[in-house]
Enzyme design. Structure first.
Site, PDB file in Angstrom:
ATOM      1  N   ARG A  55       0.877  -1.340   0.038  1.00  0.00           N
ATOM      2  CA  ARG A  55       0.092   0.020  -0.065  1.00  0.00           C
ATOM      3  C   ARG A  55       0.933   1.128   0.038  1.00  0.00           C
ATOM      4  O   ARG A  55       2.059   1.245   0.346  1.00  0.00           O
ATOM      5  CB  ARG A  55      -1.042  -0.053   0.982  1.00  0.00           C
ATOM      6  CG  ARG A  55      -0.329  -0.083   2.185  1.00  0.00           C
ATOM      7  CD  ARG A  55      -1.350  -0.408   3.432  1.00  0.00           C
ATOM      8  NE  ARG A  55      -1.003  -0.968   4.738  1.00  0.00           N
ATOM      9  CZ  ARG A  55      -1.741  -1.597   5.465  1.00  0.00           C
ATOM     10  NH1 ARG A  55      -2.929  -1.549   5.476  1.00  0.00           N
ATOM     11  NH2 ARG A  55      -1.195  -2.057   6.848  1.00  0.00           N
ATOM     12  N   GLU A  66      -3.182   5.757   4.175  1.00  0.00           N
ATOM     13  CA  GLU A  66      -2.666   4.873   3.198  1.00  0.00           C
ATOM     14  C   GLU A  66      -3.786   4.579   1.989  1.00  0.00           C
ATOM     15  O   GLU A  66      -4.932   4.457   2.406  1.00  0.00           O
ATOM     16  CB  GLU A  66      -2.528   3.349   3.696  1.00  0.00           C
ATOM     17  CG  GLU A  66      -1.406   3.535   4.935  1.00  0.00           C
ATOM     18  CD  GLU A  66      -1.505   2.372   5.929  1.00  0.00           C
ATOM     19  OE1 GLU A  66      -0.495   2.104   6.247  1.00  0.00           O
ATOM     20  OE2 GLU A  66      -2.492   1.755   6.225  1.00  0.00           O
ATOM     21  N   ALA A 149     -11.337  -0.868  19.325  1.00  0.00           N
ATOM     22  CA  ALA A 149     -12.503  -1.022  18.185  1.00  0.00           C
ATOM     23  C   ALA A 149     -12.558  -2.402  17.545  1.00  0.00           C
ATOM     24  O   ALA A 149     -13.817  -3.016  17.373  1.00  0.00           O
ATOM     25  CB  ALA A 149     -12.269  -0.087  17.215  1.00  0.00           C
ATOM     26  N   GLN A 150     -11.372  -3.096  17.381  1.00  0.00           N
ATOM     27  CA  GLN A 150     -11.509  -4.301  16.501  1.00  0.00           C
ATOM     28  C   GLN A 150     -11.712  -5.593  17.633  1.00  0.00           C
ATOM     29  O   GLN A 150     -12.038  -6.650  16.967  1.00  0.00           O
ATOM     30  CB  GLN A 150     -10.122  -4.624  15.948  1.00  0.00           C
ATOM     31  CG  GLN A 150      -9.439  -3.517  15.208  1.00  0.00           C
ATOM     32  CD  GLN A 150     -10.164  -3.180  14.157  1.00  0.00           C
ATOM     33  OE1 GLN A 150     -10.699  -3.708  13.371  1.00  0.00           O
ATOM     34  NE2 GLN A 150     -10.367  -1.641  14.002  1.00  0.00           N
ATOM     35  N   ASP A 171      -6.156  -5.304  28.689  1.00  0.00           N
ATOM     36  CA  ASP A 171      -5.868  -3.930  27.990  1.00  0.00           C
ATOM     37  C   ASP A 171      -4.993  -3.286  29.000  1.00  0.00           C
ATOM     38  O   ASP A 171      -5.499  -3.299  30.246  1.00  0.00           O
ATOM     39  CB  ASP A 171      -7.216  -3.142  27.489  1.00  0.00           C
ATOM     40  CG  ASP A 171      -6.736  -1.901  26.467  1.00  0.00           C
ATOM     41  OD1 ASP A 171      -7.354  -2.356  25.148  1.00  0.00           O
ATOM     42  OD2 ASP A 171      -6.237  -1.107  26.928  1.00  0.00           O
ATOM     43  N   ASP A 237       1.438  -2.975  12.272  1.00  0.00           N
ATOM     44  CA  ASP A 237       1.167  -2.898  10.868  1.00  0.00           C
ATOM     45  C   ASP A 237       1.674  -1.298  10.167  1.00  0.00           C
ATOM     46  O   ASP A 237       1.089  -0.957   9.307  1.00  0.00           O
ATOM     47  CB  ASP A 237      -0.313  -2.689  10.599  1.00  0.00           C
ATOM     48  CG  ASP A 237      -1.063  -1.801  11.353  1.00  0.00           C
ATOM     49  OD1 ASP A 237      -0.611  -1.344  12.043  1.00  0.00           O
ATOM     50  OD2 ASP A 237      -2.278  -1.760  11.218  1.00  0.00           O
ATOM     51  N   SER A 302      -0.128 -10.289  10.588  1.00  0.00           N
ATOM     52  CA  SER A 302      -1.301  -9.466   9.834  1.00  0.00           C
ATOM     53  C   SER A 302      -0.980  -8.234   9.429  1.00  0.00           C
ATOM     54  O   SER A 302      -0.462  -7.430  10.773  1.00  0.00           O
ATOM     55  CB  SER A 302      -2.570  -9.589  10.522  1.00  0.00           C
ATOM     56  OG  SER A 302      -3.535  -8.893  10.278  1.00  0.00           O
ATOM     57  N   VAL A 303      -0.841  -7.553   8.603  1.00  0.00           N
ATOM     58  CA  VAL A 303      -0.982  -5.950   8.267  1.00  0.00           C
ATOM     59  C   VAL A 303      -2.020  -5.677   7.529  1.00  0.00           C
ATOM     60  O   VAL A 303      -2.476  -4.444   7.518  1.00  0.00           O
ATOM     61  CB  VAL A 303       0.353  -5.704   7.483  1.00  0.00           C
ATOM     62  CG1 VAL A 303       1.503  -5.838   8.493  1.00  0.00           C
ATOM     63  CG2 VAL A 303       0.490  -6.384   6.091  1.00  0.00           C
TER      64      VAL A 303
HETATM   65  P1  NAD Z   1      -8.131   1.143  19.113  1.00  0.00           P
HETATM   66  O1  NAD Z   1      -7.351   2.200  19.437  1.00  0.00           O
HETATM   67  O2  NAD Z   1      -9.427   1.181  19.341  1.00  0.00           O
HETATM   68  O3  NAD Z   1      -7.476   0.007  20.548  1.00  0.00           O
HETATM   69  C1  NAD Z   1      -6.209  -0.212  20.542  1.00  0.00           C
HETATM   70  C2  NAD Z   1      -6.398  -0.726  22.269  1.00  0.00           C
HETATM   71  O4  NAD Z   1      -5.035  -1.141  22.519  1.00  0.00           O
HETATM   72  C3  NAD Z   1      -6.605   0.373  23.380  1.00  0.00           C
HETATM   73  O5  NAD Z   1      -7.640   0.117  23.889  1.00  0.00           O
HETATM   74  C4  NAD Z   1      -5.398   0.549  24.059  1.00  0.00           C
HETATM   75  O6  NAD Z   1      -5.584   1.065  25.380  1.00  0.00           O
HETATM   76  C5  NAD Z   1      -4.783  -0.824  23.724  1.00  0.00           C
HETATM   77  N1  NAD Z   1      -3.254  -0.754  24.027  1.00  0.00           N
HETATM   78  C6  NAD Z   1      -2.381   0.015  23.837  1.00  0.00           C
HETATM   79  N2  NAD Z   1      -1.070  -0.481  24.272  1.00  0.00           N
HETATM   80  C7  NAD Z   1      -1.346  -1.551  24.886  1.00  0.00           C
HETATM   81  C8  NAD Z   1      -0.647  -2.579  25.463  1.00  0.00           C
HETATM   82  N3  NAD Z   1       0.561  -2.379  25.622  1.00  0.00           N
HETATM   83  N4  NAD Z   1      -1.117  -3.711  26.177  1.00  0.00           N
HETATM   84  C9  NAD Z   1      -2.284  -3.929  26.066  1.00  0.00           C
HETATM   85  N5  NAD Z   1      -3.147  -2.977  25.447  1.00  0.00           N
HETATM   86  C10 NAD Z   1      -2.721  -1.775  24.965  1.00  0.00           C
HETATM   87  O7  NAD Z   1      -7.601   0.377  17.789  1.00  0.00           O
HETATM   88  P2  NAD Z   1      -8.160  -0.617  16.974  1.00  0.00           P
HETATM   89  O8  NAD Z   1      -9.035   0.027  15.991  1.00  0.00           O
HETATM   90  O9  NAD Z   1      -8.819  -1.698  17.783  1.00  0.00           O
HETATM   91  O10 NAD Z   1      -6.879  -1.220  16.308  1.00  0.00           O
HETATM   92  C11 NAD Z   1      -5.699  -1.798  16.762  1.00  0.00           C
HETATM   93  C12 NAD Z   1      -4.601  -1.996  15.935  1.00  0.00           C
HETATM   94  O11 NAD Z   1      -4.883  -2.847  15.007  1.00  0.00           O
HETATM   95  C13 NAD Z   1      -4.041  -0.634  15.587  1.00  0.00           C
HETATM   96  O12 NAD Z   1      -2.674  -0.716  15.768  1.00  0.00           O
HETATM   97  C14 NAD Z   1      -4.532  -0.864  14.160  1.00  0.00           C
HETATM   98  O13 NAD Z   1      -3.658  -0.046  13.169  1.00  0.00           O
HETATM   99  C15 NAD Z   1      -4.343  -2.321  13.793  1.00  0.00           C
HETATM  100  N6  NAD Z   1      -5.145  -2.782  12.781  1.00  0.00           N
HETATM  101  C16 NAD Z   1      -4.669  -3.999  12.049  1.00  0.00           C
HETATM  102  C17 NAD Z   1      -5.538  -4.547  10.852  1.00  0.00           C
HETATM  103  C18 NAD Z   1      -5.068  -5.434  10.366  1.00  0.00           C
HETATM  104  O14 NAD Z   1      -5.389  -5.828   8.936  1.00  0.00           O
HETATM  105  N7  NAD Z   1      -3.838  -5.992  10.375  1.00  0.00           N
HETATM  106  C19 NAD Z   1      -6.810  -3.853  10.714  1.00  0.00           C
HETATM  107  C20 NAD Z   1      -7.205  -2.942  11.474  1.00  0.00           C
HETATM  108  C21 NAD Z   1      -6.396  -2.337  12.568  1.00  0.00           C
END
Ligand code: NAD
Length: 350
Positions: A55, A66, A149-150, A171, A237, A302-303
């Site tokens: 990407r 991206e 969120a995920q 978390d 990612d 996974s990215v």
């Molecule tokens: P989000 O910000 O809603 O949630 C992330 C959570 O991680 C938060 O609740 C935060 O408190 C927690 N956190 C941070 N540091 C931590 C640690 N050291 N130990 C435990 N928890 C911790 O984000 P999201 O939308 O859930 O996305 C999560 C991650 O997944 C992001 O980095 C995003 O870029 C990635 N993502 C990857 C893909 C993929 O296809 N691989 C797709 C979507 C999102």
């Protein structure tokens, strides 16, 4: 003078956030993630047909924006997506997205859709599709580290597609864990709130890391990972954004979506450029084995790859043919005489 009504071909179906949520409820979240996983699997099985490129990322101090394009020769698609870990502190999402499909023959868009919701479903569907190939047989418990969120989507896709029955949540922000636990009530999973990552991985055959931090974090350290587990590492990612101690990578068999992108963005950015990895499409087509022993540590680095978004958009396009749930957007100028764009403008003068 009245503005001429655009012809049907120039009207582009648009799935708003509201319509996407209605569609998910209409189909059912777990059925929709199963359906998207089937479309992703079908597209990964015809991997060679696709245009593939890492990407295109625009980095800033706060995050990344991206573009993720691909095409199977008949349909072209792209997703716009951001990743801004600090956003949540300001009441904004870490990840938001929208995407488009177009007809390769004419170049005309055929679908525009929100993809913030859809990305959560497609990421979870991909994780579960891969875990079905790699997790130990009979896996019933998943550690879910990072409860943002995920996290609920990840948990429910693993239940729907891999048959897990328990999630162990951790978390660093207890409010995120409370939110996730409350949302998963009554969804058919046993939910355990844990006080540390070590506690969360107790008895788990699948370990999902889904945290957001713009740094080389060590969410999992080497001594935490025993033989035989499957690690589903979602949150690393971006360049400089990883979740696993490098020692774990050296003990794992590593599976990726598209190596050219994952070597830039995934956990394996911590390894030498020629470190061996297997590709998911090769496992799906039987060209390389998935899990081969009970003691093997498998890692899905996974990215998120463009074909997964293409598959998810394809699924949505097929569903709205019968479900409706879209607005028709007047977003393409389409004069009766294709070369008379100027005349079309003149005729529209109020
Ligand atoms: P989000 O910000 O809603 O949630 C992330 C959570 O991680 C938060 O609740 C935060 O408190 C927690 N956190 C941070 N540091 C931590 C640690 N050291 N130990 C435990 N928890 C911790 O984000 P999201 O939308 O859930 O996305 C999560 C991650 O997944 C992001 O980095 C995003 O870029 C990635 N993502 C990857 C893909 C993929 O296809 N691989 C797709 C979507 C999102």
């Amino acid at each position: 003078m009245t503005i001429p009504a655009p012809s049907d071909k120039a009207l582009v179906p648009f799935v708003s956030v509201d319509h996407m949520m209605q569609l998910i409820h209409h189909i059912g979240l777990e059925d929709m993630m199963r359906g998207i996983a089937e479309y992703i699997e079908a597209d990964f099985r015809r991997w060679q047909l696709f245009d593939k490129t890492p990407r295109v990322a625009s980095h800033s101090a706060e995050g990344v924006i991206e573009l993720m394009p691909t095409s199977d020769g008949e349909v072209y698609g792209f997703k716009y997506v951001n990743g801004h870990p600090k956003n949540t502190a300001e009441g904004l999402q870490t990840v938001t997205a929208f995407g488009l499909l177009a007809d390769v023959a004419s170049g005309y868009p055929v679908l525009l859709s929100e993809m913030t919701m859809l990305t959560a479903l497609r990421t979870a569907a991909t994780s579960a599709l891969v875990a079905r190939l790699l997790a130990p047989a009979g896996a019933s418990t998943m550690a879910m580290i990072g409860n943002g969120a995920q996290s609920e989507f990840q948990s429910l896709a693993m239940k729907a597609i891999c048959g897990i029955s328990e999630v162990r949540l951790f978390d660093t922000d207890p409010a995120a864990t409370r939110k996730c636990a409350a949302n998963l009530q009554g969804q058919g999973l046993t939910v355990t709130i844990c006080q540390s990552p070590e506690d969360a991985i107790l008895g788990a055959q699948i370990i999902t890391t889904c945290t957001a931090d713009k740094q080389n974090a060590k969410i999992l350290t080497d001594n935490m990972i025993g033989a035989g587990v499957h690690i589903n590492a979602i949150g690393g990612d971006c360049p400089g954004k990883t979740e696993l101690a490098p020692e774990i990578l050296h003990r794992s068999d590593i599976f990726v979506e598209f190596p050219e992108q994952t070597r830039i963005e995934g956990e394996i950015q911590q390894l030498a450029d020629d470190h061996p990895v297997s590709e998911i499409w090769q496992v799906l087509t039987g060209q390389v084995p998935g899990r081969v022993s009970d003691r093997q540590i498998t890692l899905f680095d996974s990215v998120g790859f463009a074909i997964e978004d293409f598959s998810a958009l394809r699924y949505v396009r097929d569903q709205i043919r019968t479900a409706g749930l879209c607005h028709m957007l007047d977003m393409l100028a389409d004069p009766d005489d294709p070369r008379d764009l100027f005349g079309m403008l003149q005729r529209a003068e109020p």
